[in-house]
Design a protein around this motif. Sequence first.
Motif, PDB file in Angstrom:
ATOM      1  N   ARG A   1      29.383  14.581  -0.310  1.00  0.00           N
ATOM      2  CA  ARG A   1      28.998  13.264   0.217  1.00  0.00           C
ATOM      3  C   ARG A   1      28.628  12.332  -0.590  1.00  0.00           C
ATOM      4  O   ARG A   1      27.801  11.511  -0.205  1.00  0.00           O
ATOM      5  CB  ARG A   1      28.372  13.586   1.277  1.00  0.00           C
ATOM      6  CG  ARG A   1      29.106  14.261   2.632  1.00  0.00           C
ATOM      7  CD  ARG A   1      28.111  14.687   3.865  1.00  0.00           C
ATOM      8  NE  ARG A   1      27.894  13.288   4.350  1.00  0.00           N
ATOM      9  CZ  ARG A   1      28.814  12.814   5.074  1.00  0.00           C
ATOM     10  NH1 ARG A   1      30.057  13.382   5.418  1.00  0.00           N
ATOM     11  NH2 ARG A   1      28.607  11.704   6.114  1.00  0.00           N
ATOM     12  N   VAL A   2      28.838  12.560  -1.901  1.00  0.00           N
ATOM     13  CA  VAL A   2      28.489  11.540  -2.969  1.00  0.00           C
ATOM     14  C   VAL A   2      29.334  10.396  -3.192  1.00  0.00           C
ATOM     15  O   VAL A   2      30.513  10.793  -3.620  1.00  0.00           O
ATOM     16  CB  VAL A   2      28.123  12.328  -4.185  1.00  0.00           C
ATOM     17  CG1 VAL A   2      27.562  11.225  -5.343  1.00  0.00           C
ATOM     18  CG2 VAL A   2      27.298  13.372  -4.162  1.00  0.00           C
TER      19      VAL A   2
ATOM     20  N   GLN B   1      32.261  -3.572  -0.343  1.00  0.00           N
ATOM     21  CA  GLN B   1      32.048  -2.633   0.579  1.00  0.00           C
ATOM     22  C   GLN B   1      30.447  -2.535   0.542  1.00  0.00           C
ATOM     23  O   GLN B   1      29.812  -2.514   1.687  1.00  0.00           O
ATOM     24  CB  GLN B   1      32.440  -1.219   0.313  1.00  0.00           C
ATOM     25  CG  GLN B   1      33.949  -1.021   0.590  1.00  0.00           C
ATOM     26  CD  GLN B   1      34.483   0.208   0.182  1.00  0.00           C
ATOM     27  OE1 GLN B   1      33.944   0.912  -0.491  1.00  0.00           O
ATOM     28  NE2 GLN B   1      35.791   0.512   0.837  1.00  0.00           N
ATOM     29  N   ALA B   2      29.840  -2.474  -0.558  1.00  0.00           N
ATOM     30  CA  ALA B   2      28.239  -2.400  -0.751  1.00  0.00           C
ATOM     31  C   ALA B   2      27.769  -3.381  -0.022  1.00  0.00           C
ATOM     32  O   ALA B   2      26.732  -3.447   0.439  1.00  0.00           O
ATOM     33  CB  ALA B   2      27.893  -2.317  -2.166  1.00  0.00           C
ATOM     34  N   ILE B   3      28.393  -4.651  -0.258  1.00  0.00           N
ATOM     35  CA  ILE B   3      27.537  -5.986   0.076  1.00  0.00           C
ATOM     36  C   ILE B   3      27.912  -6.118   1.708  1.00  0.00           C
ATOM     37  O   ILE B   3      26.922  -6.514   2.489  1.00  0.00           O
ATOM     38  CB  ILE B   3      28.580  -7.332  -0.348  1.00  0.00           C
ATOM     39  CG1 ILE B   3      27.870  -7.622  -1.794  1.00  0.00           C
ATOM     40  CG2 ILE B   3      28.248  -8.490   0.450  1.00  0.00           C
ATOM     41  CD1 ILE B   3      28.975  -8.300  -2.546  1.00  0.00           C
TER      42      ILE B   3
ATOM     43  N   VAL C   1      34.265  11.091   6.448  1.00  0.00           N
ATOM     44  CA  VAL C   1      33.205  11.342   5.427  1.00  0.00           C
ATOM     45  C   VAL C   1      32.783  10.127   4.984  1.00  0.00           C
ATOM     46  O   VAL C   1      33.434   9.227   4.164  1.00  0.00           O
ATOM     47  CB  VAL C   1      33.855  12.372   4.233  1.00  0.00           C
ATOM     48  CG1 VAL C   1      32.838  12.626   3.299  1.00  0.00           C
ATOM     49  CG2 VAL C   1      34.312  13.451   4.737  1.00  0.00           C
ATOM     50  N   CYS C   2      31.276   9.660   5.101  1.00  0.00           N
ATOM     51  CA  CYS C   2      30.830   8.713   4.404  1.00  0.00           C
ATOM     52  C   CYS C   2      31.388   7.206   4.979  1.00  0.00           C
ATOM     53  O   CYS C   2      31.406   6.535   4.094  1.00  0.00           O
ATOM     54  CB  CYS C   2      30.571   8.772   2.759  1.00  0.00           C
ATOM     55  SG  CYS C   2      29.400   9.883   2.301  1.00  0.00           S
ATOM     56  N   GLY C   3      31.750   7.221   6.083  1.00  0.00           N
ATOM     57  CA  GLY C   3      32.236   6.097   6.554  1.00  0.00           C
ATOM     58  C   GLY C   3      33.873   5.711   5.808  1.00  0.00           C
ATOM     59  O   GLY C   3      34.125   4.385   5.574  1.00  0.00           O
ATOM     60  N   GLY C   4      34.394   6.571   5.372  1.00  0.00           N
ATOM     61  CA  GLY C   4      35.745   6.428   4.731  1.00  0.00           C
ATOM     62  C   GLY C   4      35.513   5.798   3.203  1.00  0.00           C
ATOM     63  O   GLY C   4      36.458   5.654   2.708  1.00  0.00           O
ATOM     64  N   LYS C   5      34.285   5.754   2.618  1.00  0.00           N
ATOM     65  CA  LYS C   5      34.148   5.380   1.337  1.00  0.00           C
ATOM     66  C   LYS C   5      34.557   6.354   0.358  1.00  0.00           C
ATOM     67  O   LYS C   5      34.456   7.554   0.649  1.00  0.00           O
ATOM     68  CB  LYS C   5      32.644   5.070   1.049  1.00  0.00           C
ATOM     69  CG  LYS C   5      31.912   4.024   2.235  1.00  0.00           C
ATOM     70  CD  LYS C   5      32.248   2.701   2.051  1.00  0.00           C
ATOM     71  CE  LYS C   5      31.557   1.546   2.883  1.00  0.00           C
ATOM     72  NZ  LYS C   5      31.591   2.055   4.319  1.00  0.00           N
TER      73      LYS C   5
END
Length: 111
Positions: free
Chosen positions: A30-31, A78-80, A19-23
Amino acid sequence: MSIAPIADPRQHITTSPGVCGGKPCITGTRVRVWDIAARAQAGQSPDEILANFPHLTLSDVHAALAYYYDNRQAIDQQAIDDDRVAQQLRQDTGPGPLEEKLHNQASPAKP
């Protein structure tokens, strides 16, 4: 009179590899936690965030923010990293069909 047990904020946030790349995400959605944190950093209040995600609860939003602040360095990294991957993909593959269409609409061909 019985009092309902206090909810554990960790019940609101889950991390699943598929789900969402494990984030970390709000459970059952999926938020991503980052989606909520980014809106809060942009100045949106929890109520404004709920207007954009009406399927969430106020508890979900606050749990996501608490999780973000408890794990800020890792989530920001992770965002970067995600931005770097996206930029590299754009560089490697060029503009996608939607980007090309939008570009062509913005600058119509000369007669």
